[in-house]
Design an enzyme around this catalytic site. Structure first.
Site, PDB file in Angstrom:
ATOM      1  N   HIS A   1      -6.745  -0.691   7.484  1.00  0.00           N
ATOM      2  CA  HIS A   1      -6.534  -1.535   8.667  1.00  0.00           C
ATOM      3  C   HIS A   1      -6.405  -3.012   8.246  1.00  0.00           C
TER       4      HIS A   1
ATOM      5  N   ARG B   1     -16.280  17.622  35.799  1.00  0.00           N
ATOM      6  CA  ARG B   1     -17.733  17.444  35.611  1.00  0.00           C
ATOM      7  C   ARG B   1     -18.354  16.744  36.826  1.00  0.00           C
TER       8      ARG B   1
ATOM      9  N   THR C   1      -3.546   6.271  -5.855  1.00  0.00           N
ATOM     10  CA  THR C   1      -4.872   5.663  -5.867  1.00  0.00           C
ATOM     11  C   THR C   1      -5.686   6.089  -7.087  1.00  0.00           C
TER      12      THR C   1
ATOM     13  N   GLU D   1      -3.154   5.279   3.223  1.00  0.00           N
ATOM     14  CA  GLU D   1      -1.816   4.697   3.427  1.00  0.00           C
ATOM     15  C   GLU D   1      -1.908   3.207   3.759  1.00  0.00           C
ATOM     16  N   GLY D   2      -2.913   2.533   3.199  1.00  0.00           N
ATOM     17  CA  GLY D   2      -3.134   1.125   3.488  1.00  0.00           C
ATOM     18  C   GLY D   2      -4.177   1.003   4.579  1.00  0.00           C
TER      19      GLY D   2
ATOM     20  N   GLN E   1     -15.942   4.366  38.974  1.00  0.00           N
ATOM     21  CA  GLN E   1     -15.092   3.293  38.440  1.00  0.00           C
ATOM     22  C   GLN E   1     -15.197   3.172  36.915  1.00  0.00           C
TER      23      GLN E   1
ATOM     24  N   LEU F   1       5.644   5.042   0.799  1.00  0.00           N
ATOM     25  CA  LEU F   1       4.612   4.773   1.804  1.00  0.00           C
ATOM     26  C   LEU F   1       5.229   4.311   3.123  1.00  0.00           C
TER      27      LEU F   1
HETATM   28  P1  TGC Z   1       3.816  -6.972  -3.950  1.00  0.00           P
HETATM   29  O1  TGC Z   1       3.899  -8.085  -4.927  1.00  0.00           O
HETATM   30  O2  TGC Z   1       3.779  -7.276  -2.495  1.00  0.00           O
HETATM   31  O3  TGC Z   1       5.023  -5.944  -4.187  1.00  0.00           O
HETATM   32  C1  TGC Z   1       5.280  -5.399  -5.475  1.00  0.00           C
HETATM   33  C2  TGC Z   1       6.739  -5.033  -5.542  1.00  0.00           C
HETATM   34  O4  TGC Z   1       7.025  -4.007  -4.581  1.00  0.00           O
HETATM   35  C3  TGC Z   1       8.030  -4.478  -3.659  1.00  0.00           C
HETATM   36  N1  TGC Z   1       7.700  -3.908  -2.356  1.00  0.00           N
HETATM   37  C4  TGC Z   1       8.352  -2.888  -1.813  1.00  0.00           C
HETATM   38  N2  TGC Z   1       9.426  -2.217  -2.202  1.00  0.00           N
HETATM   39  C5  TGC Z   1       9.854  -1.203  -1.419  1.00  0.00           C
HETATM   40  N3  TGC Z   1       9.234  -0.863  -0.278  1.00  0.00           N
HETATM   41  C6  TGC Z   1       8.140  -1.526   0.147  1.00  0.00           C
HETATM   42  N4  TGC Z   1       7.524  -1.172   1.261  1.00  0.00           N
HETATM   43  C7  TGC Z   1       7.658  -2.594  -0.622  1.00  0.00           C
HETATM   44  N5  TGC Z   1       6.606  -3.452  -0.516  1.00  0.00           N
HETATM   45  C8  TGC Z   1       6.636  -4.251  -1.594  1.00  0.00           C
HETATM   46  C9  TGC Z   1       7.947  -5.980  -3.716  1.00  0.00           C
HETATM   47  O5  TGC Z   1       9.137  -6.567  -3.315  1.00  0.00           O
HETATM   48  C10 TGC Z   1       7.654  -6.204  -5.196  1.00  0.00           C
HETATM   49  O6  TGC Z   1       8.857  -6.008  -5.895  1.00  0.00           O
HETATM   50  P2  TGC Z   1       9.156  -6.848  -7.243  1.00  0.00           P
HETATM   51  O7  TGC Z   1      10.513  -6.384  -7.636  1.00  0.00           O
HETATM   52  O8  TGC Z   1       9.065  -8.269  -6.836  1.00  0.00           O
HETATM   53  O9  TGC Z   1       8.086  -6.443  -8.216  1.00  0.00           O
HETATM   54  O10 TGC Z   1       2.584  -6.060  -4.354  1.00  0.00           O
HETATM   55  P3  TGC Z   1       1.023  -6.380  -4.377  1.00  0.00           P
HETATM   56  O11 TGC Z   1       0.510  -5.913  -5.688  1.00  0.00           O
HETATM   57  O12 TGC Z   1       0.765  -7.804  -3.951  1.00  0.00           O
HETATM   58  O13 TGC Z   1       0.449  -5.377  -3.261  1.00  0.00           O
HETATM   59  C11 TGC Z   1       0.848  -5.481  -1.952  1.00  0.00           C
HETATM   60  C12 TGC Z   1       0.064  -4.493  -1.059  1.00  0.00           C
HETATM   61  C13 TGC Z   1      -1.414  -4.832  -1.062  1.00  0.00           C
HETATM   62  C14 TGC Z   1       0.618  -4.675   0.329  1.00  0.00           C
HETATM   63  C15 TGC Z   1       0.309  -3.053  -1.495  1.00  0.00           C
HETATM   64  O14 TGC Z   1      -0.006  -2.834  -2.785  1.00  0.00           O
HETATM   65  C16 TGC Z   1      -0.313  -2.048  -0.575  1.00  0.00           C
HETATM   66  O15 TGC Z   1       0.353  -1.607   0.342  1.00  0.00           O
HETATM   67  N6  TGC Z   1      -1.615  -1.597  -0.773  1.00  0.00           N
HETATM   68  C17 TGC Z   1      -2.178  -0.498  -0.036  1.00  0.00           C
HETATM   69  C18 TGC Z   1      -2.241   0.713  -0.915  1.00  0.00           C
HETATM   70  C19 TGC Z   1      -1.869   1.956  -0.212  1.00  0.00           C
HETATM   71  O16 TGC Z   1      -1.305   1.976   0.877  1.00  0.00           O
HETATM   72  N7  TGC Z   1      -2.133   3.075  -0.836  1.00  0.00           N
HETATM   73  C20 TGC Z   1      -1.771   4.328  -0.296  1.00  0.00           C
HETATM   74  C21 TGC Z   1      -2.010   5.442  -1.287  1.00  0.00           C
HETATM   75  S1  TGC Z   1      -1.200   6.943  -0.820  1.00  0.00           S
HETATM   76  C22 TGC Z   1      -2.126   7.521   0.439  1.00  0.00           C
HETATM   77  O17 TGC Z   1      -3.039   6.937   0.939  1.00  0.00           O
HETATM   78  C23 TGC Z   1      -1.706   8.840   0.925  1.00  0.00           C
HETATM   79  S2  TGC Z   1      -2.681   9.479   2.199  1.00  0.00           S
HETATM   80  C24 TGC Z   1      -1.703  10.779   2.515  1.00  0.00           C
HETATM   81  C25 TGC Z   1      -2.111  11.615   3.652  1.00  0.00           C
HETATM   82  O18 TGC Z   1      -3.042  12.420   3.461  1.00  0.00           O
HETATM   83  O19 TGC Z   1      -1.448  11.519   4.732  1.00  0.00           O
HETATM   84  P1  FAD Z   2     -10.702  -0.494  -1.379  1.00  0.00           P
HETATM   85  O1  FAD Z   2      -9.343  -0.909  -1.818  1.00  0.00           O
HETATM   86  O2  FAD Z   2     -11.808  -0.590  -2.355  1.00  0.00           O
HETATM   87  O3  FAD Z   2     -11.079  -1.314  -0.069  1.00  0.00           O
HETATM   88  C1  FAD Z   2     -12.424  -1.393   0.426  1.00  0.00           C
HETATM   89  C2  FAD Z   2     -12.421  -2.380   1.588  1.00  0.00           C
HETATM   90  O4  FAD Z   2     -12.002  -3.668   1.123  1.00  0.00           O
HETATM   91  C3  FAD Z   2     -11.426  -1.983   2.690  1.00  0.00           C
HETATM   92  O5  FAD Z   2     -11.978  -2.302   3.941  1.00  0.00           O
HETATM   93  C4  FAD Z   2     -10.243  -2.906   2.429  1.00  0.00           C
HETATM   94  O6  FAD Z   2      -9.482  -3.158   3.608  1.00  0.00           O
HETATM   95  C5  FAD Z   2     -10.923  -4.154   1.909  1.00  0.00           C
HETATM   96  N1  FAD Z   2     -10.037  -4.963   1.048  1.00  0.00           N
HETATM   97  C6  FAD Z   2      -9.425  -4.586  -0.096  1.00  0.00           C
HETATM   98  N2  FAD Z   2      -8.677  -5.589  -0.582  1.00  0.00           N
HETATM   99  C7  FAD Z   2      -8.799  -6.623   0.291  1.00  0.00           C
HETATM  100  C8  FAD Z   2      -8.258  -7.934   0.361  1.00  0.00           C
HETATM  101  N3  FAD Z   2      -7.394  -8.391  -0.558  1.00  0.00           N
HETATM  102  N4  FAD Z   2      -8.607  -8.714   1.395  1.00  0.00           N
HETATM  103  C9  FAD Z   2      -9.448  -8.265   2.349  1.00  0.00           C
HETATM  104  N5  FAD Z   2     -10.001  -7.037   2.347  1.00  0.00           N
HETATM  105  C10 FAD Z   2      -9.664  -6.222   1.330  1.00  0.00           C
HETATM  106  N6  FAD Z   2      -4.291   8.044  -2.147  1.00  0.00           N
HETATM  107  C11 FAD Z   2      -3.236   8.583  -2.799  1.00  0.00           C
HETATM  108  O7  FAD Z   2      -2.687   7.990  -3.724  1.00  0.00           O
HETATM  109  N7  FAD Z   2      -2.758   9.804  -2.447  1.00  0.00           N
HETATM  110  C12 FAD Z   2      -3.303  10.541  -1.448  1.00  0.00           C
HETATM  111  O8  FAD Z   2      -2.839  11.648  -1.148  1.00  0.00           O
HETATM  112  C13 FAD Z   2      -4.436  10.008  -0.753  1.00  0.00           C
HETATM  113  N8  FAD Z   2      -5.061  10.747   0.198  1.00  0.00           N
HETATM  114  C14 FAD Z   2      -6.238  10.275   0.731  1.00  0.00           C
HETATM  115  C15 FAD Z   2      -6.984  11.112   1.568  1.00  0.00           C
HETATM  116  C16 FAD Z   2      -8.194  10.671   2.084  1.00  0.00           C
HETATM  117  C17 FAD Z   2      -9.016  11.592   2.925  1.00  0.00           C
HETATM  118  C18 FAD Z   2      -8.644   9.356   1.810  1.00  0.00           C
HETATM  119  C19 FAD Z   2      -9.934   8.859   2.388  1.00  0.00           C
HETATM  120  C20 FAD Z   2      -7.909   8.540   0.995  1.00  0.00           C
HETATM  121  C21 FAD Z   2      -6.712   8.985   0.421  1.00  0.00           C
HETATM  122  N9  FAD Z   2      -5.981   8.207  -0.479  1.00  0.00           N
HETATM  123  C22 FAD Z   2      -4.894   8.725  -1.138  1.00  0.00           C
HETATM  124  C23 FAD Z   2      -6.529   6.921  -0.921  1.00  0.00           C
HETATM  125  C24 FAD Z   2      -6.308   5.783   0.084  1.00  0.00           C
HETATM  126  O9  FAD Z   2      -4.985   5.359   0.089  1.00  0.00           O
HETATM  127  C25 FAD Z   2      -7.274   4.664  -0.296  1.00  0.00           C
HETATM  128  O10 FAD Z   2      -8.582   5.103   0.049  1.00  0.00           O
HETATM  129  C26 FAD Z   2      -6.945   3.360   0.396  1.00  0.00           C
HETATM  130  O11 FAD Z   2      -5.711   2.848  -0.053  1.00  0.00           O
HETATM  131  C27 FAD Z   2      -8.048   2.315   0.217  1.00  0.00           C
HETATM  132  O12 FAD Z   2      -8.462   2.215  -1.107  1.00  0.00           O
HETATM  133  P2  FAD Z   2     -10.026   2.276  -1.481  1.00  0.00           P
HETATM  134  O13 FAD Z   2     -10.594   3.466  -0.804  1.00  0.00           O
HETATM  135  O14 FAD Z   2     -10.142   2.179  -2.942  1.00  0.00           O
HETATM  136  O15 FAD Z   2     -10.661   1.021  -0.783  1.00  0.00           O
END
Ligand code: TGC
Ligand code: FAD
Length: 392
Positions: free
Chosen positions: A374, A276, A139, A371-372, A287, A247
């Site tokens: 809701h 309680r 991110t 991690e994405g 209920q 992820l």
């Molecule tokens: P899109 O065009 O759908 O995909 C791009 C390329 O990736 C491939 N692909 C995958 N490959 C392997 N595993 C998967 N699960 C895959 N999903 C997609 C896909 O086939 C494509 O490949 P190619 O060869 O055609 O290029 O990508 P998009 O740019 O449209 O985005 C899709 C979207 C929105 C679903 C994705 O970017 C997404 O999941 N966004 C959410 C971001 C997110 O989850 N961030 C998490 C950050 S890490 C974090 O939050 C850690 S918290 C840790 C903690 O404290 O527990």
């Molecule tokens: P945004 O992407 O700006 O989204 C804001 C709002 O818009 C959300 O409600 C979203 O659902 C909505 N939205 C966005 N796009 C669309 C669309 N196309 N259509 C409709 N609605 C949409 N990231 C890492 O890489 N590594 C980590 O270790 C990590 N740890 C984290 C720990 C904490 C405590 C937190 C809060 C976050 C962490 N993250 C980490 C980041 C996390 O993955 C992001 O916060 C998350 O992916 C959302 O991104 P954003 O906060 O920029 O929100």
């Protein structure tokens, strides 16, 4: 110091679906959480500090790389065991489960799957034992849900890569020894780089003032002309699919973890409702409170079934990204709804640190976002069932 009276609900006798090994793994994680996490976690959350002393215990119960092969220091367990460990840890606190999720699925997993043998040997055993801690930088300030737009980049300078950019919201960043960083090369293709603490130009300032995941350390990763040795590139996979593959594994763990937080809230509310007394009878005899409790156990049971089936599919190598999204989204939402209802069952006591519910509720606000979000997981399901992409 708190007494932990937790009793795990198993309304549909799901334990019958678990092996001896699953039950042993779960028991060891459960005992550790009761002994080491419950007594201290409220205090650390109130002070917004990560309890670093828990790192060794997390390693000992196999929470760092549960499914990573034993030859690399992992526990060599299956996906159900991994899920059960995450469930038990998050029963204690989502922030502690975060530390384990990041270490296992976002740091060890990409090194194991995309790294060289030398990288595996250098990092995996130390990450498994907790001697070394890791974080995952995807991110960025302007790219959260859309990580493909990232601007962090590196240039090939012959004998090294020159890395510039910034990541934010990174769990474990303030104390991590190694960061798995996703950055674009000069052609715009995404690669993973292993950035080690101590490299010139690399800093990890802590993010303060969080109301959620207070016992987890969150920070930024700043790269100001960092010279990354070429052997620190993960060569096995590039493109956005590489971080998204990590992820899948972490989101699966969260689907189980959220059940743990929900179970703790339900169990606390059930006990409180029976004890309680208001209007000369237990509030559990009314209920309205029974409706809350009955709906909670129904939702927990459905979430358990979803997680268990997903674990079986993952063990068979058949689980899809969209199936994982559904379970992450459903189970975290279930947990947050239960936390909100459970807090009401406790009345005023529900807002205090005497009980775990409010801490779980606040933590889950992060879990439903990271991690994405809701919404994003709903769009992944929508895309999967219609074949029509609605992100862009
Ligand atoms: P899109 O065009 O759908 O995909 C791009 C390329 O990736 C491939 N692909 C995958 N490959 C392997 N595993 C998967 N699960 C895959 N999903 C997609 C896909 O086939 C494509 O490949 P190619 O060869 O055609 O290029 O990508 P998009 O740019 O449209 O985005 C899709 C979207 C929105 C679903 C994705 O970017 C997404 O999941 N966004 C959410 C971001 C997110 O989850 N961030 C998490 C950050 S890490 C974090 O939050 C850690 S918290 C840790 C903690 O404290 O527990
Ligand atoms: P945004 O992407 O700006 O989204 C804001 C709002 O818009 C959300 O409600 C979203 O659902 C909505 N939205 C966005 N796009 C669309 C669309 N196309 N259509 C409709 N609605 C949409 N990231 C890492 O890489 N590594 C980590 O270790 C990590 N740890 C984290 C720990 C904490 C405590 C937190 C809060 C976050 C962490 N993250 C980490 C980041 C996390 O993955 C992001 O916060 C998350 O992916 C959302 O991104 P954003 O906060 O920029 O929100």
């Amino acid at each position: 110091m708190k007494t932990d009276q937790f009793q795990s609900p198993d309304y549909y006798q799901l334990d019958d679906l678990l092996s001896e090994e699953h039950l042993l793994v779960r028991q060891s994680a459960r005992d550790w959480v009761k002994r080491e996490v419950t007594p201290i976690i409220e205090d650390y959350a109130q002070r917004a500090q990560f309890p670093k002393q828990l790192i060794k215990g997390l390693a000992d119960i196999g929470a760092f790389g549960p499914y990573i092969p034993e030859e690399y220091g992992g526990a060599g367990l299956d996906q159900i065991s991994y899920g059960l460990i995450m469930q038990e840890i998050e029963r204690g606190d989502s922030g502690i489960r975060s530390t384990a999720s990041v270490q296992s699925s976002l740091v060890m997993y990409p090194i194991w799957k995309y790294g060289t043998e030398a990288q595996r040997q250098k990092f995996l055993p130390k990450l498994a034992s907790g001697e070394m801690m890791g974080c995952f930088g995807l991110t960025e300030p302007d790219h959260g849900s859309n990580p493909g737009g990232m601007v962090t980049n590196f240039k090939d300078k012959g004998s090294y890569f020159l890395l510039n950019g910034a990541k934010m919201w990174i769990s474990n960043a303030p104390f991590a020894d190694v960061a798995v960083v996703w950055a674009k090369d000069e052609t715009g293709r995404i690669h993973g780089l292993l950035v080690e603490r101590g490299m010139d130009g690399f800093s990890t300032p802590e993010t303060h003032n969080k109301w959620s995941l207070r016992a987890s350390a969150t920070g930024e990763l700043i790269f100001d002309n960092v010279k990354v040795p070429k052997e620190n590139l993960l060569p096995g996979k590039s493109g956005l699919g590489a971080p998204l593959g990590c992820l899948d594994s972490a989101r699966y763990g969260i689907a189980w973890g959220a059940i743990g937080a929900a179970m703790d809230c339900y169990d606390t509310a059930l006990r409180y409702a029976k004890e309680r007394i208001q209007f000369d009878k237990p509030i559990g005899a009314t209920q309205l409170q029974q409706k809350k409790l009955a709906e909670m156990i129904t939702k927990i049971t459905k979430a358990q079934l979803l997680a268990w089936r997903l674990g079986v599919l993952r063990d068979q190598g058949k689980a899809t990204t969209a199936q994982i999204s559904m379970a992450k989204r459903n189970n975290v939402n279930m947990a947050i709804e239960i936390a909100r209802e459970a807090r009401q069952v406790l009345g005023g006591m529900g807002i205090t640190g005497e009980y775990s519910i409010m801490r779980h509720m606040m933590n889950l606000e992060s879990v439903i976002t990271y991690e994405g979000t809701h919404d994003i997981h709903l769009l992944i399901t929508g895309n999967d069932i219609t074949g029509l992409q609605a992100f862009k």
